[in-house]
Design an enzyme around this catalytic site. Structure first.
Site, PDB file in Angstrom:
ATOM      1  CE  LYS A 214       8.671 -43.515  40.670  1.00  0.00           C
ATOM      2  NZ  LYS A 214       9.257 -42.283  40.859  1.00  0.00           N
ATOM      3  N   GLY A 266       3.613 -46.366  49.416  1.00  0.00           N
ATOM      4  CA  GLY A 266       4.028 -45.214  49.454  1.00  0.00           C
ATOM      5  C   GLY A 266       2.421 -45.084  50.132  1.00  0.00           C
ATOM      6  CB  SER A 267       0.294 -41.463  49.637  1.00  0.00           C
ATOM      7  OG  SER A 267       0.346 -41.680  48.111  1.00  0.00           O
ATOM      8  CB  THR A 268      -3.268 -43.847  51.802  1.00  0.00           C
ATOM      9  OG1 THR A 268      -3.066 -44.742  52.761  1.00  0.00           O
ATOM     10  CG2 THR A 268      -4.947 -44.450  51.491  1.00  0.00           C
ATOM     11  N   GLY A 271      -1.858 -45.018  46.020  1.00  0.00           N
ATOM     12  CA  GLY A 271      -2.056 -46.560  46.784  1.00  0.00           C
ATOM     13  C   GLY A 271      -3.372 -46.537  46.121  1.00  0.00           C
ATOM     14  CD  GLU A 288       3.787 -50.975  53.936  1.00  0.00           C
ATOM     15  OE1 GLU A 288       3.416 -49.804  54.106  1.00  0.00           O
ATOM     16  OE2 GLU A 288       5.195 -50.749  53.566  1.00  0.00           O
ATOM     17  CB  CYS A 322       4.001 -47.205  56.153  1.00  0.00           C
ATOM     18  SG  CYS A 322       5.169 -48.319  56.912  1.00  0.00           S
ATOM     19  CD  GLU A 419       0.841 -42.018  57.190  1.00  0.00           C
ATOM     20  OE1 GLU A 419       0.533 -41.839  55.632  1.00  0.00           O
ATOM     21  OE2 GLU A 419       1.780 -42.824  57.081  1.00  0.00           O
TER      22      GLU A 419
HETATM   23  P1  NDP Z   1       4.592 -41.760  47.268  1.00  0.00           P
HETATM   24  O1  NDP Z   1       2.863 -42.300  47.676  1.00  0.00           O
HETATM   25  O2  NDP Z   1       3.288 -40.289  46.405  1.00  0.00           O
HETATM   26  O3  NDP Z   1       5.320 -41.888  46.596  1.00  0.00           O
HETATM   27  C1  NDP Z   1       5.675 -43.092  46.954  1.00  0.00           C
HETATM   28  C2  NDP Z   1       6.150 -43.621  45.561  1.00  0.00           C
HETATM   29  O4  NDP Z   1       5.408 -43.299  44.284  1.00  0.00           O
HETATM   30  C3  NDP Z   1       7.467 -42.666  44.824  1.00  0.00           C
HETATM   31  O5  NDP Z   1       8.268 -43.986  44.154  1.00  0.00           O
HETATM   32  C4  NDP Z   1       6.589 -41.453  43.931  1.00  0.00           C
HETATM   33  O6  NDP Z   1       7.000 -41.273  42.852  1.00  0.00           O
HETATM   34  C5  NDP Z   1       5.415 -42.646  43.718  1.00  0.00           C
HETATM   35  N1  NDP Z   1       4.825 -41.947  42.957  1.00  0.00           N
HETATM   36  C6  NDP Z   1       3.804 -40.809  42.801  1.00  0.00           C
HETATM   37  N2  NDP Z   1       2.738 -40.777  42.775  1.00  0.00           N
HETATM   38  C7  NDP Z   1       1.850 -41.755  41.656  1.00  0.00           C
HETATM   39  C8  NDP Z   1       1.263 -41.561  40.880  1.00  0.00           C
HETATM   40  N3  NDP Z   1       0.472 -41.214  40.538  1.00  0.00           N
HETATM   41  N4  NDP Z   1       1.458 -43.342  39.746  1.00  0.00           N
HETATM   42  C9  NDP Z   1       2.146 -44.142  40.376  1.00  0.00           C
HETATM   43  N5  NDP Z   1       3.360 -43.641  41.370  1.00  0.00           N
HETATM   44  C10 NDP Z   1       3.411 -42.730  41.738  1.00  0.00           C
HETATM   45  O7  NDP Z   1       4.305 -40.263  48.868  1.00  0.00           O
HETATM   46  P2  NDP Z   1       5.631 -38.794  48.306  1.00  0.00           P
HETATM   47  O8  NDP Z   1       6.494 -39.326  48.548  1.00  0.00           O
HETATM   48  O9  NDP Z   1       3.877 -37.926  47.755  1.00  0.00           O
HETATM   49  O10 NDP Z   1       4.555 -38.976  50.262  1.00  0.00           O
HETATM   50  C11 NDP Z   1       3.730 -38.320  50.112  1.00  0.00           C
HETATM   51  C12 NDP Z   1       2.505 -39.053  52.141  1.00  0.00           C
HETATM   52  O11 NDP Z   1       2.629 -40.295  51.705  1.00  0.00           O
HETATM   53  C13 NDP Z   1       3.758 -39.085  53.146  1.00  0.00           C
HETATM   54  O12 NDP Z   1       3.238 -37.436  53.575  1.00  0.00           O
HETATM   55  C14 NDP Z   1       3.765 -40.264  53.479  1.00  0.00           C
HETATM   56  O13 NDP Z   1       2.179 -39.445  54.421  1.00  0.00           O
HETATM   57  C15 NDP Z   1       2.949 -41.338  53.023  1.00  0.00           C
HETATM   58  N6  NDP Z   1       4.014 -42.080  52.397  1.00  0.00           N
HETATM   59  C16 NDP Z   1       3.651 -42.862  53.169  1.00  0.00           C
HETATM   60  C17 NDP Z   1       4.992 -44.083  52.518  1.00  0.00           C
HETATM   61  C18 NDP Z   1       4.821 -45.530  53.265  1.00  0.00           C
HETATM   62  O14 NDP Z   1       5.674 -45.672  53.548  1.00  0.00           O
HETATM   63  N7  NDP Z   1       3.719 -46.181  53.648  1.00  0.00           N
HETATM   64  C19 NDP Z   1       6.110 -44.172  51.823  1.00  0.00           C
HETATM   65  C20 NDP Z   1       6.003 -42.365  51.407  1.00  0.00           C
HETATM   66  C21 NDP Z   1       5.490 -41.684  51.947  1.00  0.00           C
HETATM   67  P3  NDP Z   1       8.266 -40.103  42.976  1.00  0.00           P
HETATM   68  O15 NDP Z   1       8.948 -40.034  43.684  1.00  0.00           O
HETATM   69  O16 NDP Z   1       8.766 -39.606  41.997  1.00  0.00           O
HETATM   70  O17 NDP Z   1       6.984 -38.393  42.934  1.00  0.00           O
END
Ligand code: NDP
Length: 511
Positions: A214, A266-268, A271, A288, A322, A419
């Protein structure tokens, strides 16, 4: 055709900023004698479709309820395309297709045959690299220079690298038999859409797993173009499935009892939700997550090189990284010249059209992310830190943020703890190596760190004590498919890249 150098758009224009940086030796307020002409990369190579489907079982299909969502160009706010919005039933269908493909074909295919497909994908990514780079920049806002020189070449390199392992699994894990896990559920973010896809899909496929991925809702297009590459490579149907959709779709995917492996970047916060949702199951999982890396500069470091490393560490990809070096820890004796040099360097950075080859800082990925950055920067000012932003004009449309530097930052400030995921650097100071270690480790995260010093022994001593998955010495933000990447503490667990990344996709059995 040669450009008309006398035309309004291309002729040399005087500097419109406040003043020339002092280090340029031009004197206060003096015009800087050059200006870059626009150098836009052509969009022609990308044939955008009006509507993109899901990629399930080797075919492009519409969502079962026909729903779509728009994806926009963050640099212009214009809609690029409509994308099918997967339903839970679509995700289940994709998981079933992946399960069939894994059991009937891919999992039992000899490694050397799997390798051929991966090599083919790598080659196709290289052949279509310009198309991928332009599309990635249009959908994510990152500068074309970075998608062209970093994201796409590294994505191809991951496929090359793991193709090499596909027929050598017994050498990767001597004395053990490496079996695939089954179906991998992979959820990726928007900051490196194609690169994160390759980090996840390449090792999964090399080890004999199939995947359902996804992409993030703001950046689905490069994953859907990758679906086209899978078709071009004749990858058997069901081996790779791509299901764009909202967060709930991500949760549905990782929670499915029919997936054996979960990989998330993605976000903590998310995660943790995924960790909870998979707790008590026997799914293999790698997370991660976020970071708040310290980039530590000692007084004996080569300052001009350190400045380049600091700039690359935090302003690369608009700081939406990140492992960004978002906290600069400068030894007290050099903080003043270092900050002066940084300010001068910031004044040369070009913010604007991500498709322009001269652009250093492109668009922020979404309005929501821009609001988050703005809120945290305002908090930094309110809490008493000193802000510096170079004078530069931002485009009228799109989501942009000036490269920002904060001095006089206390460890308790939000900008030193949270962050930001934007082009914002917080400068803190230290006197002794012990103090540097204490401050660097004073964070719930543990993804990366940087050390700048002339002394090899000091690097080794620091690396041992820094609680970070990756530590760069006299450089920053360097990635290589052979090198594992991942975090400690709230930055997650498990490693991607290298043999460690392969290990995350196999079950080891005794011979
Ligand atoms: P998210 O963690 O929400 O998104 C990352 C991925 O997870 C996207 O594909 C998102 O889908 C999906 N996702 C979101 N919520 C869920 C859930 N409950 N269950 C399963 N999958 C989910 O990051 P954000 O885009 O909201 O960014 C928020 C903050 O996270 C940023 O400001 C940054 O600080 C951090 N971040 C960290 C990253 C990293 O590489 N470590 C990468 C991105 C963000 P969808 O896009 O459809 O919401």
């Amino acid at each position: 055709m040669m450009p008309d150098v006398t035309s309004e758009s291309t002729k040399l224009r005087p500097w419109t900023g406040d003043r020339a940086p002092a280090s340029w030796g031009l004197g206060d307020g003096q015009a800087i004698p050059w200006e870059y002409a626009p150098a836009p990369e052509s969009r022609e190579i990308v044939r955008l479709k009006e509507r993109y489907g899901l990629f399930i079982d080797g075919r492009e299909v519409q969502a079962s309820d026909g729903a779509v969502f728009p994806t926009v160009n963050p640099a212009t706010e214009d809609k690029l395309a409509d994308v099918a919005r997967a339903t839970p039933a679509d995700v289940d269908r994709a998981i079933r297709a992946a399960g069939r493909a894994q059991k009937r074909r891919w999992g039992s295919l000899p490694g050397r045959e799997r390798a051929k497909y991966l090599f083919r994908i790598a080659r196709l990514l290289q052949e279509r690299s310009r198309e991928f780079a332009v599309l990635e920049t249009m959908d994510s806002g990152k500068p074309i220079r970075e998608s062209r020189d970093v994201d796409v070449p590294l994505a191809a390199a991951h496929f090359w690298y793991y193709a090499g392992w596909a027929d050598k699994l017994e050498y990767a894990f001597p004395g053990r038999v490496a079996r695939p896990l089954g179906v991998a559920a992979q959820v990726i973010p928007w900051n490196f859409p194609l690169l994160m896809l390759s980090w996840k899909i390449a090792p999964a496929l090399a080890a004999g797993n199939t995947v359902v991925l996804k992409p993030a809702s703001t950046t689905p297009l490069s994953a859907l173009l990758f679906a086209d590459v899978c078709r071009q490579a004749d990858l058997p149907p069901g081996v790779v499935n791509i299901v764009p959709g909202p967060a709930q779709i991500g949760m549905h995917l990782v929670s499915s009892p029919s997936v054996q492996k979960v990989a998330f970047t993605g976000s903590t916060e998310v995660g943790k939700l995924i960790h909870k949702a998979t707790a008590g199951t026997d799914k293999a999982i790698t997370l991660e997550l976020g970071g708040k890396a310290a980039n530590i500069v000692f007084e004996d470091a080569a300052l001009d090189q350190a400045v380049e490393g600091i700039v690359n560490g935090i302003y690369f990809n608009q700081g939406e990284v990140c492992c960004a070096g978002s906290r600069l820890l400068a030894q007290e004796s050099i903080v003043e010249p270092l900050v002066e040099k940084l300010k001068d360097r910031l004044a040369t950075m070009r913010v604007g059209d991500p498709l322009d080859k001269n652009t250093d800082v492109g668009a922020i990925n979404s309005r929501q992310q821009l609001e988050k950055i703005t809120e945290l920067v305002e908090a930094g000012v309110a809490e008493g830190a000193d802000i510096y932003q170079p004078p530069c004009d931002l485009p009228d449309r799109g989501w942009f943020f000036r490269p920002t530097l904060f001095t006089n930052v206390a460890q308790s400030h939000r900008i030193a703890k949270e962050e930001i995921f934007g082009p914002v650097l917080s400068v803190l100071t230290f006197r002794t190596p012990d103090e540097a270690i204490e401050k660097a480790n004073n964070t719930p995260y543990g993804l990366s760190a940087g050390v700048w010093t002339e002394k090899g022994s000091r690097i080794l001593a620091m690396v041992r004590r820094l609680k970070a998955g990756v530590v760069w010495a006299n450089t920053f933000n360097r990635f290589d498919p052979t090198s594992p990447f991942g975090g400690y503490k709230e930055s997650g667990f498990g490693r991607e890249g290298g043999m460690h990344g392969l290990h995350a996709y196999v079950r080891l059995e005794d011979r």
